[in-house]
Design an enzyme around this catalytic site. Structure first.
Site, PDB file in Angstrom:
ATOM      1  N   ASP A  91      55.786  43.164   0.599  1.00 62.92           N
ATOM      2  CA  ASP A  91      56.365  43.402   1.928  1.00 62.92           C
ATOM      3  C   ASP A  91      55.776  42.457   2.968  1.00 62.92           C
ATOM      4  O   ASP A  91      54.704  41.881   2.793  1.00 62.92           O
ATOM      5  CB  ASP A  91      56.165  44.853   2.367  1.00 62.92           C
ATOM      6  CG  ASP A  91      54.697  45.272   2.373  1.00 62.92           C
ATOM      7  OD1 ASP A  91      53.950  44.862   1.464  1.00 62.92           O
ATOM      8  OD2 ASP A  91      54.281  46.019   3.284  1.00 62.92           O
ATOM      9  N   GLU A 148      53.027  47.822   1.100  1.00 63.19           N
ATOM     10  CA  GLU A 148      51.563  47.934   1.219  1.00 63.19           C
ATOM     11  C   GLU A 148      51.148  48.025   2.673  1.00 63.19           C
ATOM     12  O   GLU A 148      50.219  48.757   3.018  1.00 63.19           O
ATOM     13  CB  GLU A 148      50.887  46.736   0.547  1.00 63.19           C
ATOM     14  CG  GLU A 148      49.370  46.807   0.520  1.00 63.19           C
ATOM     15  CD  GLU A 148      48.694  46.396   1.826  1.00 63.19           C
ATOM     16  OE1 GLU A 148      47.693  47.044   2.210  1.00 63.19           O
ATOM     17  OE2 GLU A 148      49.180  45.441   2.464  1.00 63.19           O
TER      18      GLU A 148
END
Length: 402
Positions: A91, A148
């Protein structure tokens, strides 16, 4: 970085096998494509499709839509053995990129400012190489994890069964790290990264005229005393040998210079390495807030959230990673043994379930201007580290799965 260090790093590239050095340009292209299309947590649809397409091309069995946008690939060696997982987060962050590079983010307000594009590219390079070279025992699982940076994708992936079927014996992961120069690896046994907890508090007083304070309960005064009192937790309640941080990051109150505010809002974060402190900071912070408010006749609302536990590396797997690092990197800088940060990582949830090691791969190059810190709008890293990362992972597989 000195020229001596750079020349030694160039020599280190000879330690990366020819096939991976030949793959380096392709890994860079994958990273740059991902960098141009950053996506936030649990919205990594394009990223997941990119990963799945590559795995499909290489004939690697994989699952998609794991914990929404996660991808899990499975590679079997040519003989039975243990199961090693490799984790890569994918991400981006809600940051507007300020780099002037051809592969600049095409999504306004979103940027790969922490190196996760590189993590995915390294894991893809590892998958490609292992698919062509199956001379290892056992099985490798590649876990491409969403979110994350928040709200956290590791725990949902574990709950979705990524460590089962087959059962994973150990896990490794890396973080490209601009706090270390290119040509270094930071690895240690025990706590590498801190637990992450947050709090949000509203102090309720009684507003009034700034010239008539006796008619009020000044929420700003109360909140200011709370901020000061919270600093005593680390200074006076913890063993001084332990490391911890209590930071108040926001303080909002008031509307005019001659008005005493009836409410004040605070928020902050707590970080610590020692798992024994789980639960302690939340209780102690509330005790302090309650006591200060009571002394002034104010009251409060507090929300406290434990996000990620500390990242705790297993000794045996950390030793394996360290031995691999010593074979991949031989420079005056080399392996950094006691690298720690109060930053947090949800890799910690995997490490609570199975033995493993999370390590830092140095990626900064000051001579090229590639040393801005993580989460900075000009963050970028020396892509030479990508090939080093693939070599590190491949050697971990070869050492563990034999």
């Amino acid at each position: 970085m000195s020229s001596t260090s750079l020349s030694s790093i160039s020599a280190d590239l000879s330690r990366i096998r020819l096939e991976i050095r030949s793959l380096q340009p392709q890994v860079v292209l994958w990273r740059r494509s991902l960098h141009q299309h950053p996506e936030l947590g649990f919205r990594e649809e394009m990223t997941a499709r990119f990963i799945a397409q590559k795995l499909q091309e290489w004939g690697i069995p994989h699952q998609t839509e794991v914990a929404q946008t996660g991808v899990v690939a499975t590679l079997e060696g040519n003989r039975p053995g243990r199961v090693l997982a490799i984790r890569a987060d994918m991400d981006a962050l809600p940051i507007h990129e300020e780099n002037d590079v051809p592969y600049k983010s095409q999504h306004d307000g979103k940027m790969h400012a922490c190196g996760h594009d590189g993590h995915v590219a390294i894991a893809l390079g590892t998958a490609f190489y292992l698919a062509q070279h199956r001379d290892f025992a056992g099985t490798v699982k590649l876990i491409f994890q969403p979110a994350e940076e928040g709200p956290g994708g590791a725990k949902p992936m574990i709950e979705a069964g990524v460590l089962k079927n087959p059962d994973v014996d150990a896990i490794v992961g890396l973080h490209l790290w601009n706090n270390l120069p290119l040509g270094t690896v930071g690895v240690r046994t025990g706590a590498l990264m801190a637990a992450v907890e947050t709090f949000h508090c509203t102090i309720f007083g009684k507003g009034g005229h700034g010239a008539i304070p006796q008619q009020t309960i000044d929420s700003i005064v109360v909140a200011a005393q709370v901020v000061n009192a919270l600093q005593t937790i680390v200074a006076r309640n913890l063993d001084p040998i332990e490391s911890a941080v209590v930071t108040v990051g926001t303080f909002q109150a008031g509307t005019a210079c001659n008005v005493i505010a009836d409410t004040a809002h605070l928020s902050g974060t707590v970080r610590y390495f020692n798992s024994n402190y789980a639960g302690y900071f939340g209780r102690r912070i509330e005790q302090i807030i309650a006591g200060v408010c009571q002394s002034h006749g104010a009251h409060y609302e507090l929300t406290y959230q434990s996000l990620y536990p500390p990242v705790i590396n297993d000794g045996a797997i950390a030793d394996l990673v360290r031995s691999v690092a010593e074979t991949v990197i031989e420079s005056p800088l080399g392996v950094v043994p006691n690298c720690q940060t109060m930053g947090g990582e949800d890799m910690s949830f995997f490490l609570q379930e199975i033995p493993g090691c999370y390590f830092f791969l140095g990626s900064a190059n000051a001579e090229k201007g590639l040393d801005f810190p993580h989460h900075h709008p000009r963050f970028n890293f020396d892509e030479t580290a990508l090939g080093m990362g693939v070599e590190m992972f491949v050697r971990c597989v070869e050492q563990f799965c034999r």
